[in-house]
Design a protein around this motif. Structure first.
Motif, PDB file in Angstrom:
ATOM      1  N   LYS A  27       0.830  -1.210   0.000  1.00 25.73           N
ATOM      2  CA  LYS A  27       0.000   0.000   0.000  1.00 25.73           C
ATOM      3  C   LYS A  27       0.865   1.260   0.000  1.00 25.73           C
ATOM      4  N   SER A  28       1.827   1.300   0.915  1.00 25.18           N
ATOM      5  CA  SER A  28       2.634   2.514   1.044  1.00 25.18           C
ATOM      6  C   SER A  28       3.597   2.671  -0.135  1.00 25.18           C
ATOM      7  N   THR A  29       4.123   1.554  -0.625  1.00 25.55           N
ATOM      8  CA  THR A  29       5.007   1.605  -1.792  1.00 25.55           C
ATOM      9  C   THR A  29       4.242   2.161  -2.996  1.00 25.55           C
ATOM     10  N   SER A  40       5.479   7.922   2.699  1.00 19.58           N
ATOM     11  CA  SER A  40       4.986   6.881   3.603  1.00 19.58           C
ATOM     12  C   SER A  40       6.047   5.790   3.671  1.00 19.58           C
ATOM     13  N   ILE A  41       6.411   5.394   4.891  1.00 23.16           N
ATOM     14  CA  ILE A  41       7.519   4.445   4.997  1.00 23.16           C
ATOM     15  C   ILE A  41       7.064   3.026   4.659  1.00 23.16           C
ATOM     16  N   THR A  42       8.016   2.214   4.231  1.00 24.22           N
ATOM     17  CA  THR A  42       7.711   0.847   3.808  1.00 24.22           C
ATOM     18  C   THR A  42       8.725  -0.108   4.429  1.00 24.22           C
ATOM     19  N   THR A  48       3.754  -2.059   9.125  1.00 24.04           N
ATOM     20  CA  THR A  48       4.701  -0.944   9.111  1.00 24.04           C
ATOM     21  C   THR A  48       3.957   0.372   9.337  1.00 24.04           C
ATOM     22  N   THR A  49       2.931   0.608   8.521  1.00 25.30           N
ATOM     23  CA  THR A  49       2.157   1.855   8.641  1.00 25.30           C
ATOM     24  C   THR A  49       1.239   1.780   9.856  1.00 25.30           C
ATOM     25  N   ARG A  50       1.191   2.866  10.637  1.00 26.54           N
ATOM     26  CA  ARG A  50       0.369   2.885  11.858  1.00 26.54           C
ATOM     27  C   ARG A  50      -0.639   4.026  11.882  1.00 26.54           C
ATOM     28  N   ILE A  67      -5.393   8.304   0.861  1.00 22.07           N
ATOM     29  CA  ILE A  67      -5.172   8.108   2.292  1.00 22.07           C
ATOM     30  C   ILE A  67      -4.552   6.726   2.477  1.00 22.07           C
ATOM     31  N   ASP A  68      -3.288   6.695   2.870  1.00 22.04           N
ATOM     32  CA  ASP A  68      -2.647   5.416   3.188  1.00 22.04           C
ATOM     33  C   ASP A  68      -3.089   5.016   4.593  1.00 22.04           C
ATOM     34  N   THR A  69      -3.251   3.733   4.811  1.00 23.74           N
ATOM     35  CA  THR A  69      -3.738   3.257   6.113  1.00 23.74           C
ATOM     36  C   THR A  69      -2.960   2.018   6.544  1.00 23.74           C
TER      37      THR A  69
HETATM   38 MG   LIG Z   1       2.211   0.697   4.766  1.00 21.36          MG
END
Ligand SMILES: [Mg+2]
Ligand SMILES: Nc1nc2c(ncn2[C@@H]2O[C@H](COP(=O)(O)OP(=O)(O)OP(=O)(O)O)[C@@H](O)[C@H]2O)c(=O)[nH]1
Length: 304
Positions: A27-29, A40-42, A48-50, A67-69
């Motif tokens: 998702k973040s990538t 957004s970190i991966t 990983t994502t909080r 919106i990354d989640t």
């Molecule tokens: Mg993520």
């Protein structure tokens, strides 16, 4: 000379697209790829994502606010339940849902949770990105597309690779077509709505994720204690605290002769300098916040 009438004016589309999916599907990538910057970190590790992180994609005739989640999964841990709640709540905010599934290693249990939630949101269009196609043979991919089509949950299914960028423009165009007509929400140069400091803390956390194993990444939180810009010198001084849950973890993060902490700092600093477009003096220290991930009050205090 051509006469421009109102009808010839290009209609603009804009809206919010909530990214959802199982942990670790990319998702973040994919978010970073779609907006062209790392916000957004991966990591190769799940969960990983909080937080909820917005990234803005600008295209010709459209603007999509993604919106990354956090990854949706079933867990008994207090902290995991907290981050899954963040992800589920975000799904109510979108004009569109971008669900991402991992074509290489599917996660049927988490996918079922997501489909269940999607069914309750039948009025919101949903697109499926079948990610990591760079790792998957075509026949296997076609079988998966077929299976996902049968759920009838998605207006479009687009195979993509967040890593190589394959089909990402197709995915963006498919989503833009499903958004309502309307003016952009953000100026053309905006890429995110989260404060720079938050991304800085995340970039430090990313390096801890990359370099430690077992429970340590999941026991780590990062806060920015001070952030001062010396504009004339093109320098930003940052003090950040890495919080862990136990003394033994503190020792591991510091490492022999401080080597681990130094490696985390050097790698994070390179990313932070790119983000801020300035030289950065990064000062890291490690603090023990006993069992924070089991304590709702401490979880909040650390920004979750
Ligand atoms: Mg993520
Ligand atoms: N080969 C390949 N790897 C990918 C692709 N997209 C993401 N990855 C890798 O998959 C792993 C997880 O990526 P993330 O972007 O952190 O996944 P996420 O869904 O945001 O994960 P959580 O935040 O933990 O839910 C990382 O190691 C990525 O490099 C892809 O298209 N191809």
């Amino acid at each position: 000379m051509t006469k421009v009438t109102e009808n010839e004016e290009q209609s603009f589309r804009s809206g919010f697209a909530v990214i959802t999916g199982a942990p670790n599907v990319g998702k973040s990538t994919l978010l970073n790829r779609m907006i062209g910057e790392k916000i957004s970190i991966t990591s190769a590790k799940p969960q990983t994502t909080r937080n909820r992180i917005a990234g803005i994609a600008h295209g010709s005739g459209f603007q999509i606010v993604f919106i990354d989640t956090p990854g949706i999964h079933d867990s008994e841990r207090i902290f995991n339940r907290r981050i899954v709640d963040v992800a589920l709540a975000a799904m109510d905010e979108g004009d569109l849902i971008l669900a991402i599934a991992d074509a290489y290693s599917p996660d049927p249990a988490s996918e079922a949770l997501i489909l269940e939630k999607l069914q309750k949101k039948a009025g919101t269009p949903a697109v499926l990105a079948l990610n990591k196609v760079d790792l998957v043979e075509k026949p296997r991919l076609l079988t998966q597309i077929d299976q996902w089509s049968k759920t009838a949950a998605f207006s479009e299914i687009v195979p993509v690779s967040a890593k190589t960028g394959i089909q990402v423009p197709t995915l963006l165009a498919a989503m833009a077509g499903l958004l309502p007509e309307g003016p952009p929400y953000y100026p053309e140069d905006a890429i995110t709505d989260v404060p720079e400091r938050f991304i800085v803390a995340e970039m430090i956390r990313e390096q801890v994720f990359a370099r430690t194993g077992e429970e340590i990444p999941y026991s780590t939180a990062v806060t920015i204690e001070s952030f001062s810009e010396e504009e004339a010198a093109g320098l930003v001084r940052i003090h950040a605290a890495i919080h862990v849950e136990r003394n033994s973890q503190k020792g591991i993060i510091i490492g022999r002769h401080g080597q681990m902490l130094k490696a985390v700092g050097t790698a994070a600093r390179a990313d932070i300098e790119h983000l801020l477009g300035a030289r950065v003096m990064l000062n890291l220290f490690v603090r023990v916040e006993k069992n924070w991930s089991k304590n709702p009050k401490a979880i909040r205090k650390l920004g979750y």
